[in-house]
Design an enzyme around this catalytic site. Sequence first.
Site, PDB file in Angstrom:
ATOM      1  N   GLU A 289       0.825  -1.202   0.000  1.00  0.00           N
ATOM      2  CA  GLU A 289       0.000   0.000   0.000  1.00  0.00           C
ATOM      3  C   GLU A 289       0.865   1.261   0.000  1.00  0.00           C
ATOM      4  OE1 GLU A 289      -4.193  -0.493   1.913  1.00  0.00           O
ATOM      5  OE2 GLU A 289      -3.075   0.830   3.227  1.00  0.00           O
ATOM      6  N   HIS A 310       7.279 -26.880  -0.569  1.00  0.00           N
ATOM      7  CA  HIS A 310       6.598 -27.989  -1.234  1.00  0.00           C
ATOM      8  C   HIS A 310       5.479 -27.483  -2.133  1.00  0.00           C
ATOM      9  CE1 HIS A 310       8.680 -31.058   1.288  1.00  0.00           C
ATOM     10  NE2 HIS A 310       8.866 -29.967   2.008  1.00  0.00           N
ATOM     11  N   LYS A 424     -14.014   0.599  -3.936  1.00  0.00           N
ATOM     12  CA  LYS A 424     -15.117   1.041  -3.059  1.00  0.00           C
ATOM     13  C   LYS A 424     -16.171   1.785  -3.886  1.00  0.00           C
ATOM     14  CE  LYS A 424     -12.234   1.690   1.027  1.00  0.00           C
ATOM     15  NZ  LYS A 424     -11.635   2.676   1.918  1.00  0.00           N
TER      16      LYS A 424
HETATM   17  O1  PA5 Z   1      -3.674   1.443   5.823  1.00  0.00           O
HETATM   18  C1  PA5 Z   1      -4.764   1.918   5.620  1.00  0.00           C
HETATM   19  O2  PA5 Z   1      -4.976   3.134   5.665  1.00  0.00           O
HETATM   20  C2  PA5 Z   1      -5.955   1.038   5.327  1.00  0.00           C
HETATM   21  O3  PA5 Z   1      -5.590  -0.294   5.200  1.00  0.00           O
HETATM   22  C3  PA5 Z   1      -6.966   1.163   6.438  1.00  0.00           C
HETATM   23  O4  PA5 Z   1      -6.376   0.811   7.645  1.00  0.00           O
HETATM   24  C4  PA5 Z   1      -8.192   0.291   6.174  1.00  0.00           C
HETATM   25  O5  PA5 Z   1      -8.766   0.617   4.954  1.00  0.00           O
HETATM   26  C5  PA5 Z   1      -9.211   0.456   7.287  1.00  0.00           C
HETATM   27  O6  PA5 Z   1      -9.561   1.788   7.422  1.00  0.00           O
HETATM   28  P1  PA5 Z   1     -10.334   2.330   8.682  1.00  0.00           P
HETATM   29  O7  PA5 Z   1      -9.481   2.163   9.859  1.00  0.00           O
HETATM   30  O8  PA5 Z   1     -10.621   3.761   8.371  1.00  0.00           O
HETATM   31  O9  PA5 Z   1     -11.593   1.507   8.801  1.00  0.00           O
END
Ligand code: PA5
Length: 447
Positions: A289, A310, A424
Amino acid sequence: MANLKLDIRNVLSFIDEEVILSYQEEIEKHFEALYDRSGKGNDFLGWMDLPTGISKERIDDINATAERIRDMAEVFVVIGIGGSYLGARAVIEALGHHFYELKKEKDYPLVIFAGQNISEDYLANLLEILDEKDYAVSVISKSGTTTEPAIAFRLIREHMEKKYGVEEARKRIIAITDKEKGALRTLADNEGYKTYVVPDDVGGRYSVLTPVGLLPIAMAGFDIEKLLQGAESMKNEIAESTDIKENPVALYAATRNALYQKDKIIEILVNYQPELYYFTEWWKQLYGESEGKEGKGIFPAGVSFTTDLHSMGQYIQDGLRKIFETVISVENPNKKLQIPKDEENLDKLNYIAGKRIHEVNLMAEKGTTIAHVDGGVPNIKISIPQVNEKSLGELIFFFEMACALSGYILGINPFDQPGVEEYKRNMFALLGKPGFEKETEKIRKRL
Ligand code: PA5
């Protein structure tokens, strides 16, 4: 003092050390941008202060909440996704007994997870179990509006209110969210839930050392102060020098970027301890990310050896040569077990009878490293003395810092995640969410 060690000797037959050291000037510039908070995404650097930034009162408060809940719950459901899920799970799985749910005597609630998928069967099965168990829940969402945890929480809250009554349910719910914004904050304030705050300047994937990770970890019975101390020792070590030869974070960031420039575009994080499986998942999110944007970035993958030798072993040994490995090598196990001698020796294992299991695992690790290097896979080794709170704290801070530095070398903002919004938008459009009417019309034509 930090105990983590980095060894890049098995990279040097693929890249000259000079190439790695040539990142020095850039590394210094990027460290400066991180420390004086002048680089890309500089409003999301709060994680750099976390190892020492959390007060003793807050730690005590988290431990006290864990203690209170422990008395009323056999099961603790942690609701969250992405950065609001993986850090806690990584540490709990790494430190926990592999078969904790089957143990008769349990000093701590079994921590289980929800809100990290939208599976009807998963949630229905969970509710079935919650019918039978005394439970409490933490709902974790920085934005307070993420669909997956919101669905899980809606179901579990309804279940809990029916099972215990509204008043009692309020005592069993802990919300971890923004200090003022979002639906979860509003609900928590209205209902009077115990809450903890996700700091504004800490993104989800860098949040394991905030209450997001610390509360579930404390709930599972682990020492959050030691975890923070581990992170602090790594922070101090990194601060001592920006020299690639002395600073493990600088060396890791420079080495993986040098490999990337040589078309090694996939990094496989390797563990030889099954309890590190979710640590790899946490690492994959952190790097994927953070770096995967603007058409760039090393693709983070993970394997658990020897299990995956394996299955994925063949590809790694012999497939497309665009990969490198980073191995988390654990020097010592926490328990002791030897291979027994057997008079019949039908399985021909007597040659290793009396040896510790870990010694066999280490030989598998060394043998595999040599085989993979011979097969064209550069190998970075990260050693820790043992899987414990201190080592995990070190690893967490090591990888976070290296990720920030690597991202800056790549020229991207390692602290945002614009790409995550795409699915989303489509999902909301397909579900007919109010406000998405135009998108709904467009996307339905594409089905
Ligand atoms: O790293 C990030 O920003 C995302 O993975 C969020 O943690 C994830 O989308 C969850 O978001 P939130 O804590 O707003 O529900």
